[in-house]
Design a protein around this motif. Structure first.
Motif, short mmCIF file in Angstrom:
data_model
loop_
_atom_site.label_atom_id
_atom_site.label_comp_id
_atom_site.label_asym_id
_atom_site.label_seq_id
_atom_site.Cartn_x
_atom_site.Cartn_y
_atom_site.Cartn_z
N TYR A 269 0.80 -1.12 0.21
CA TYR A 269 -0.20 -0.11 -0.11
C TYR A 269 0.79 1.00 0.07
O TYR A 269 1.95 1.23 0.63
CB TYR A 269 -1.01 0.09 1.47
CG TYR A 269 -1.79 -0.87 1.16
CD1 TYR A 269 -2.74 -1.01 0.34
CD2 TYR A 269 -1.65 -2.04 1.97
CE1 TYR A 269 -3.97 -2.20 0.29
CE2 TYR A 269 -2.87 -3.23 1.98
CZ TYR A 269 -3.70 -3.17 1.16
OH TYR A 269 -4.68 -4.17 1.00
N ALA A 270 0.25 2.17 -0.77
CA ALA A 270 1.03 3.53 -0.81
C ALA A 270 2.30 3.61 -1.48
O ALA A 270 2.77 4.57 -1.69
CB ALA A 270 1.37 4.05 0.60
N GLU A 271 2.62 2.41 -2.17
CA GLU A 271 3.56 2.23 -3.16
C GLU A 271 3.41 3.06 -4.47
O GLU A 271 2.43 3.06 -4.91
CB GLU A 271 4.22 0.91 -3.35
CG GLU A 271 4.84 0.00 -2.09
CD GLU A 271 5.94 0.55 -1.67
OE1 GLU A 271 6.63 1.58 -2.55
OE2 GLU A 271 6.58 0.49 -0.63
N GLU A 272 4.37 3.54 -5.01
CA GLU A 272 4.10 4.09 -6.63
C GLU A 272 4.18 2.89 -7.45
O GLU A 272 4.85 2.18 -7.35
CB GLU A 272 5.40 4.89 -6.85
CG GLU A 272 5.14 5.57 -8.18
CD GLU A 272 6.11 6.65 -8.51
OE1 GLU A 272 6.10 7.80 -7.99
OE2 GLU A 272 7.14 6.20 -9.26
N ILE A 273 2.98 2.88 -8.23
CA ILE A 273 2.91 1.99 -9.60
C ILE A 273 2.64 2.58 -10.87
O ILE A 273 2.21 3.78 -10.79
CB ILE A 273 1.77 1.01 -9.11
CG1 ILE A 273 1.72 -0.04 -10.15
CG2 ILE A 273 0.51 1.94 -8.96
CD1 ILE A 273 0.82 -1.02 -9.81
N ARG A 274 3.29 2.04 -11.72
CA ARG A 274 3.10 2.29 -13.23
C ARG A 274 2.77 1.49 -14.05
O ARG A 274 3.27 0.31 -14.05
CB ARG A 274 4.23 3.15 -13.79
CG ARG A 274 4.20 3.80 -15.08
CD ARG A 274 5.36 4.59 -15.32
NE ARG A 274 6.64 3.80 -15.63
CZ ARG A 274 6.98 3.45 -16.97
NH1 ARG A 274 6.13 3.72 -18.00
NH2 ARG A 274 7.90 2.92 -17.30
#
Length: 317
Positions: A269-274
């Motif tokens: 959770y709260a991690e950056e994802i592309r």
């Protein structure tokens, strides 16, 4: 190393060869123009310069700004321009006062007095300045102010001129594969993983719920997509759903972006994802029951993995 300025005051470059525009998407047409600018700068031992604007003029001039969605955020656009090999990027704040400048005033006050332009490369259909300026008018100003002038384009791909407007239409229709042909890369979105209802886990397909970084970024049409996921420094294949989950939440549920990541079992959770969109496999469907949805998800997995394997996103088995 590219130099980025958000203020034109004090700008310095050797024999600046400049082009300008919004460059939304930094697509193949833009890239060809940028290559021309870089080559011209090398010919005269100068430096390449891109002058772009932010925010988008439609937002400042109140031309239905609520309907405007862009292919690239300012961060993405700056990165793509840098990767193209440009020496200088100037991000000029677009204001109502600025929009009232005529082309003559803009050239005199900005390109000549502040940048010291040596050569301008203009896109074949680029218009600027309040009221615009004709090609012959621009040629006359270039002579008066002693800078070189060239026109570039159009670029044609399979009989079509790539444009930001055309690419936006393809993405809005869900045709991300066609959009990628004109972009020269997969269309992508970036955001943060947020908590959801954990319904995907009950269905056997846990998902990461994505909250977009920028509300002005264009989201593809509802449906299921084969995609490439970048998370925690690694890349994975995935299948992503855009829509309102009508089978579970009803017809008028809130739109969400949820991606099931293959071979990834961690809760984050709260991690950056592309996410890069490879292809749309189907529209969103309302099933009569949960079992029907589960069966369709199994079919989706097979179809999506087949596409990702074919496109080289997943390694061969």
């Amino acid at each position: 190393m590219v130099k980025i300025k958000s203020d034109i005051e004090g700008f310095q470059a050797t024999r600046p060869v400049l082009t300008m525009g919004m460059f939304d998407g930094v697509h193949k047409g833009h890239l060809a123009l940028l290559t021309s600018v870089i080559e011209k700068a090398r010919q005269i031992n100068g430096e390449s310069v891109v002058l772009t604007f932010w925010p988008h003029p439609r937002i400042v001039l109140s031309q239905e700004p609520e309907k405007l969605r862009l292919l690239t955020t300012l961060e993405e656009k700056t990165r793509l321009l840098s990767e193209a090999g440009i020496d200088h990027i100037i991000i000029l704040p677009f204001t109502k006062e600025f929009s009232s400048l005529t082309a003559q005033e803009f050239i005199q006050q900005h390109l000549v007095d502040k940048i010291g332009i040596s050569h301008l490369v203009a896109g074949y259909n680029h218009r600027f300045g309040h009221g615009g300026i004709s090609r012959s008018g621009l040629e006359k100003l270039a002579q008066e102010h002693h800078f070189g002038l060239g026109f570039y384009g159009p670029v044609v791909i399979d009989g079509v001129k790539p444009s930001s407007t055309t690419i936006r239409r393809h993405i809005s229709d869900g045709d991300v594969w066609e959009a990628s042909r004109f972009l020269g890369r997969y269309y992508s979105i970036k955001g943060r993983i947020v908590g959801g209802k954990r319904l995907g886990r009950q269905l056997g397909y846990p998902t990461a719920n994505i909250r977009m970084d920028d509300s002005i970024k264009l989201i593809p049409h509802d449906g299921v997509y084969a995609c490439k996921v970048h998370l925690l420094g690694k890349s994975y294949g995935g299948m992503l759903n855009i829509g309102g989950r009508p089978t579970i939440d009803g017809e008028n549920s809130e739109k969400s972006l949820e991606v099931h990541i293959f071979n990834f079992n961690r809760e984050v959770y709260a991690e950056e994802i592309r996410v890069e969109f490879v292809a749309r496999t189907r529209p969103e469907i309302k099933f009569s029951n949960i079992d029907g949805l589960k069966e369709r998800l199994r079919q989706d997995e097979v179809e999506v993995k087949s596409i990702l394997l074919e496109k080289g996103v997943l390694p061969p088995r």
